[in-house]
Design an enzyme around this catalytic site. Structure first.
Site, PDB file in Angstrom:
ATOM      1  N   GLN A  10       0.830  -1.208   0.000  1.00 34.53           N
ATOM      2  CA  GLN A  10       0.000   0.000   0.000  1.00 34.53           C
ATOM      3  C   GLN A  10       0.864   1.258   0.000  1.00 34.53           C
ATOM      4  OE1 GLN A  10      -3.250  -0.699   2.595  1.00 34.53           O
ATOM      5  NE2 GLN A  10      -4.022   1.366   2.531  1.00 34.53           N
ATOM      6  N   SER A  88       4.093  -6.563   2.682  1.00 36.37           N
ATOM      7  CA  SER A  88       2.751  -6.510   3.262  1.00 36.37           C
ATOM      8  C   SER A  88       1.717  -7.038   2.264  1.00 36.37           C
ATOM      9  CB  SER A  88       2.444  -5.082   3.733  1.00 36.37           C
ATOM     10  OG  SER A  88       1.252  -5.025   4.466  1.00 36.37           O
ATOM     11  N   LEU A  89       0.842  -6.183   1.760  1.00 37.38           N
ATOM     12  CA  LEU A  89      -0.122  -6.569   0.734  1.00 37.38           C
ATOM     13  C   LEU A  89       0.556  -7.295  -0.428  1.00 37.38           C
ATOM     14  CD1 LEU A  89      -2.740  -6.247  -1.090  1.00 37.38           C
ATOM     15  CD2 LEU A  89      -1.781  -4.007  -1.704  1.00 37.38           C
ATOM     16  N   ARG A 113      -9.265  -8.887   3.042  1.00 35.21           N
ATOM     17  CA  ARG A 113      -8.240  -8.307   3.924  1.00 35.21           C
ATOM     18  C   ARG A 113      -8.444  -6.805   4.080  1.00 35.21           C
ATOM     19  NH1 ARG A 113      -2.878  -6.033   3.168  1.00 35.21           N
ATOM     20  NH2 ARG A 113      -1.344  -6.849   4.662  1.00 35.21           N
ATOM     21  N   HIS A 196      -0.153  -3.952  11.052  1.00 38.48           N
ATOM     22  CA  HIS A 196       0.928  -4.804  11.565  1.00 38.48           C
ATOM     23  C   HIS A 196       1.203  -4.559  13.048  1.00 38.48           C
ATOM     24  CE1 HIS A 196       1.602  -6.267   7.539  1.00 38.48           C
ATOM     25  NE2 HIS A 196       1.617  -5.024   7.106  1.00 38.48           N
ATOM     26  N   GLN A 245       0.749 -12.375   9.474  1.00 39.52           N
ATOM     27  CA  GLN A 245       1.285 -11.130   8.924  1.00 39.52           C
ATOM     28  C   GLN A 245       0.530  -9.884   9.388  1.00 39.52           C
ATOM     29  OE1 GLN A 245       0.196  -9.152   5.470  1.00 39.52           O
ATOM     30  NE2 GLN A 245       1.956  -9.844   4.294  1.00 39.52           N
TER      31      GLN A 245
END
Length: 292
Positions: A10, A88-89, A113, A196, A245
């Site tokens: 992101q 991440s993503l 998500r 996170h 995650q």
């Protein structure tokens, strides 16, 4: 020469993203149209013509970056990774590109998500901050010393750049202490939640059932996952790491370092923007770095 394909997260979105692919490739166009069907709205309209503000909405940003990244990989004529990783993503994009998930299942999980993370953000006011010019261990010690609020390291992006995440009060307090400890900058980020961090636990629980229900296959190469920066090929391990995650830090620095140890000589960013190329350059200056 081993090639590591890396997929952004992101923040790498931009107005007009993917339009060139849509106009120049029939297979890309078909995937964009398939994405509209899966999501139930015309995300292509927002990607191609939407405002920056529209693109910043989590339920748009995450699928948009995923779609752009995966389509780039799928239409690439020489996509042949020895290893993959995503920030991440981007880990979802990496898994689809490496054949562990179908495009359809991957996009459905990313949409789930994004929705779950957005809902978690509304439960308690929270934020993130970038800490520049301070050793990781000092940041960890300062965060651990704040016990009346939640604040944790969230993204180990590169040496001297760590993002912390938590309650607004916790992050503000940590920023003051970290500046006093010698940080060059402690900058509150314009985000809507504490990604996170333990504050994403409701999202983790919601996403867990969807991940367990999805059809995964063994990837064509190892994926270096955010939670432990280690290569994984076993489906059960990949699923568990993907679930963890959401509440665990993104160990990007450590992932790139491990890929280099394991023979990666070229890093190829696959997705919008060049954020990861800049980070890799700071982590491993001797590596060849480029994009699709």
């Amino acid at each position: 020469m081993k090639r590591a394909y890396i997929f952004p997260g992101q923040g790498s979105q931009f107005k007009g993203m993917g339009l060139d692919l849509y106009q120049s490739s029939d297979s890309a166009k078909a995937l964009f149209e398939k994405a509209n069907e899966i999501l139930g709205f015309n995300i292509t309209n927002i990607m191609f013509e939407g405002t920056d503000e529209e693109l910043k909405q989590t339920n748009v940003t995450q699928p948009a970056i995923f779609i752009h990244s995966v389509i780039l990989a799928k239409i690439s004529t020489d996509f042949a990774p020895n290893m993959v990783a995503g920030h991440s993503l981007g880990e979802f994009s990496a898994l689809v590109a490496a054949g562990a998930l179908s495009f359809e299942d991957g996009l459905a999980l990313v949409a789930k998500r994004a929705d779950a993370m957005q809902k978690a953000c509304l439960i308690r006011p929270s934020t993130m901050a970038a800490i520049l010019g301070l050793a990781d261990n000092i940041i960890e010690e300062v965060c651990a010393g704040i016990t009346d609020e939640i604040v944790v390291p969230a993204n180990y992006n590169c040496p001297g750049q760590v993002v912390i995440s938590g309650t607004i009060e916790g992050v503000e307090k940590a920023c003051e202490l970290l500046k006093a400890a010698g940080a060059k900058r402690a900058l509150i980020l314009p985000v809507g939640g504490a990604f996170h961090s333990p504050l994403m636990e409701p999202a983790r629980e919601e996403l867990a059932s969807a991940i367990h229900a999805a059809q995964f296959e063994a990837p064509i190469c190892a994926i270096y996952q955010n939670v432990n920066a280690k290569p994984a090929t076993e489906v059960s391990v990949i699923k568990d790491n993907l679930i963890s995650q959401l509440t665990a830090p993104v160990r990007w620095t450590q992932s790139v370092e491990q890929m280099v140890v394991d023979g990666a000589e070229t890093f190829i960013e696959c997705g919008p923007g060049k954020v990861l190329q800049g980070l890799v350059k700071k982590i491993s200056s001797q590596s060849e770095i480029k994009s699709i």
